[in-house]
Structures are given as C-alpha cells and as structure tokens.
Design an enzyme around this catalytic site. Structure first.
Site: not given
Length: 384
Positions: A29-30, A32-36, A116, A141, A225
């Site tokens: 699961g992405l 768009g952040g650094v963790d994922s 969520c 992430g 979010c």
C-alpha cells in the site's frame, strides 16, 4: 542523459536484487509518503516481487489524495515495479466520512483512522491481492510488528488463548501505530508484512536516503487525511453537520453560555469554550438529546470504569471471564492497568466493562480502548 546519483543508487540495488530466482509476490500500500515508499523499496531489496497499490480516497491535497497518487506512481517508476490505483472514494465516503459525521452528531469523538484501516485500506488491499491470485501477501508502512503465537509462550498468561498470529507494538515506542490497528482480523494478519516494524523513525529517513528515494526528504504528515484535505477538523465538521444552538451548563446547573453544536466539543476540552468562570473548566459530557454541553472542574472528569463495545480480539480468543489488561484509551496516552469483564448483553454483544486500577481523566466516548499484555495487542473496542 547523465544519470544522477539517485538514479545510480536505485539502479545498483535493483539490478543486484532482481537476480533472485524465486520471488514471493506482495502488494504494498503506497500513500506517497516516505514510510510506505521505503517499505516497498526494502521489500524489493529483499527479493520480493512487489506491486504498488494506491487507494484514491479523496480528491485534493495530502498523502491520501491527488498529491500522494503522483508521488506513489513516481516511486514505482523509479523502482521498476507495477503501480495500480483503485478508486476507493465511494467506500471511503460511506465507511469513514459518513460514520465520522454520524459519530460527531451523537456527541462522540470518533477515530477515523481506525475506521479507515478496518473497512477501507486493509479490506481493499486484501481483496485486490486475492483477486490477483498469485499475490500471497500485503504490506504497509505502519510502525507495528507481527509474530507467531509461539512468541507468547514466555508470558505468564495461562488464562489467555492466543491465536496463530500476534499483533505487537512497533519497536519505536514513540512512533508505534498498533493502537490504530486493533480492528484488523487474523486473515489480514496472516498475510500482512510491516517492513518498518523493527525500525526507529530516524532510521527510516537514513534508509530512504541510502536508496535515493524521491520521498526521502518529504515532510511527514502530522494530521488526519481529513484535516489535510479540509484544512482542519473544524472545517470538516462545519461542512457535514448543520449548526444547532444550545447551552453550556455547569454541572451545578448554572447556565454559563451558548454553543452552536455539540459536534464542536470533546470530553476534557478546556480551550475554546467561550465562557467565564473563576477556575478552569473542562467539558465533562455531551447531551445529544437536550443539546447541552456540561462543564466541570478537572477533578470531576475522573472515571473509575468504562463500557467498551464492538470489541475485536486480534491476538487472542474472546475471553469468557475477567482478565487483567493494560489499557490505552488514547493514541498518545500511556497504558494503564485494569480489569476487563465480559458483559452478557444480547442487544450489544462483544461488550465489556473496563475497571481501571486508578481513576482516569477524560475517558472519551467514540475513542478506542485498546488492550495490551506487554507489547502484544490483545484487542480493542469503542468507549461508550
């Protein structure tokens, strides 16, 4: 075209690890952040056959919105992996936005992230992986860990029956996100990987820089979010709930002022009440029927017990008798010792009474009470 240092780093580790003959398939699961992003990169490095999956939850700014989709797609291009976007706006509207709104209208303070995770993210990811057939696992992430049931053998917990897979706190106690994962199932746990579970947050940045990831220096999201999308939770509430004027009343019966809706208040709130009183006052309770906000001194906010409903047992079978637990009643609060007692409630099954060893301040309806035994997350439910 000359290759940048980042391009060379990615090319070197991809070419090295793509030589693995037999790979296991995983959906990451992405957001768009650094963790994922790092989770995907580390799994590629470890020899997994990775496909990125981004859920389109809302249109606009933020990691779960249009901005995150672009960064996730770019990362997958850099890593040389496939990227899929699923339009999940309808289910997010139904399972998160609508239920969050309904909870505020009832005088609760909801936990959208848990809604969520349970009803949108993990369900959508798992269904996608199952439909792909050849993908056996999913990954995110989150800072949490998963262990086999044998991990619990060292604990003195003879009264507990552990399931096959256990959910544990992340190794980084300051970043641990297990609290938000109390509602996931054994089916999800059996297929789930947390590549960052054993890492500290500062290590995440260093690893992302080592691999030359485009998100390595991307600022970390500090809010829900919904807050990123609407600008503030106040604006979200104003958009979805009509104002309704009512009274702010001291528990002694004295009317101190007016409000424009109980949805703007939460238990324990002190600031923004707009009332005058010699001593600091806090929100003690919200009466949805009479549309009254009750306030009191801080000492009046202490509670010795709470009723917890819709309990999901993540790592253990549902206990049939009272058990000792360490309960965490807010994300940033420290776990406190207490006793959990099953209640026979035919109208509302999976309901328990939680009795604290020491009275707790601002026990808030709508928030989660999550139960631990050491670092193992046993289960959790909603505070009534």
């Amino acid at each position: 075209m000359l290759k940048t240092q980042k391009d060379k780093k990615l090319e070197n580790y991809l070419s090295t690890n793509n030589k693995t003959k037999k790979k296991k398939n995983i959906i990451v699961g992405l957001s768009g952040g650094v963790d994922s992003s790092l989770s995907a990169a580390l799994l590629v490095e470890r020899g997994w056959n990775v496909e990125g999956l981004t859920l389109w939850l809302m249109k606009g700014q933020g990691s779960c919105c249009s901005e995150g989709l672009v960064d996730a797609a770019g990362l997958c291009e850099d890593l040389g992996i496939n990227h899929k976007i699923i339009d999940s706006r309808e289910i997010f509207e139904r399972e998160v936005i609508k239920k969050t709104t309904e909870s505020y209208e009832k005088g609760f303070t909801p936990l959208p992230c848990s809604m969520c995770n349970k009803n949108v993210k993990f369900e959508e990811m798992l269904n996608y992986a199952i439909n792909k057939k050849d993908f056996t696992h999913i990954a995110t992430g989150h800072y949490a860990r998963i262990k086999k049931s044998t991990y619990a053998e060292k604990l003195d917990c003879k009264s507990l029956v552990f399931k096959d897979f256990l959910l544990l706190r992340g190794a980084d106690q300051n970043k641990d996100q297990s609290y938000f994962l109390y509602s996931i199932s054994q089916e999800v746990l059996s297929r789930l990987k947390f590549p960052l579970g054993e890492m500290k947050k500062e290590e995440t940045r260093k690893e992302a820089l080592r691999l030359g990831l485009r998100t390595a220096q991307k600022p970390e999201s500090q809010d829900l979010c919904l807050v990123e999308h609407y600008g503030s939770m106040q604006k979200f509430i104003d958009k979805h709930i009509e104002p309704k004027e009512g009274e702010i009343v001291h528990v002694n019966g004295k009317v101190l002022g007016n409000h424009n809706g109980i949805q703007h208040f939460t238990i324990g709130q002190r600031k923004g009440l707009g009332i005058a009183w010699p001593d600091p006052l806090y929100v003690k309770s919200l009466d949805r029927v009479k549309n009254i906000v009750y306030v009191a001194d801080k000492s009046d906010l202490l509670n010795k017990e709470a009723i917890i409903s819709k309990v999901n047992w993540v790592s253990i079978e549902e206990p049939k008798q009272e058990i000792e637990v360490e309960a965490q009643i807010r994300y940033r609060s420290h776990p406190v010792k207490g006793t959990l007692i099953p209640l026979k409630n035919l109208d509302n099954p999976k309901t328990f009474k939680l009795i604290f060893d020491e009275s707790q301040n601002s026990v808030t309806p709508g928030q989660a009470a999550v139960f631990y035994k050491g670092e193992i997350l046993l289960g959790g439910g909603l505070i009534n």
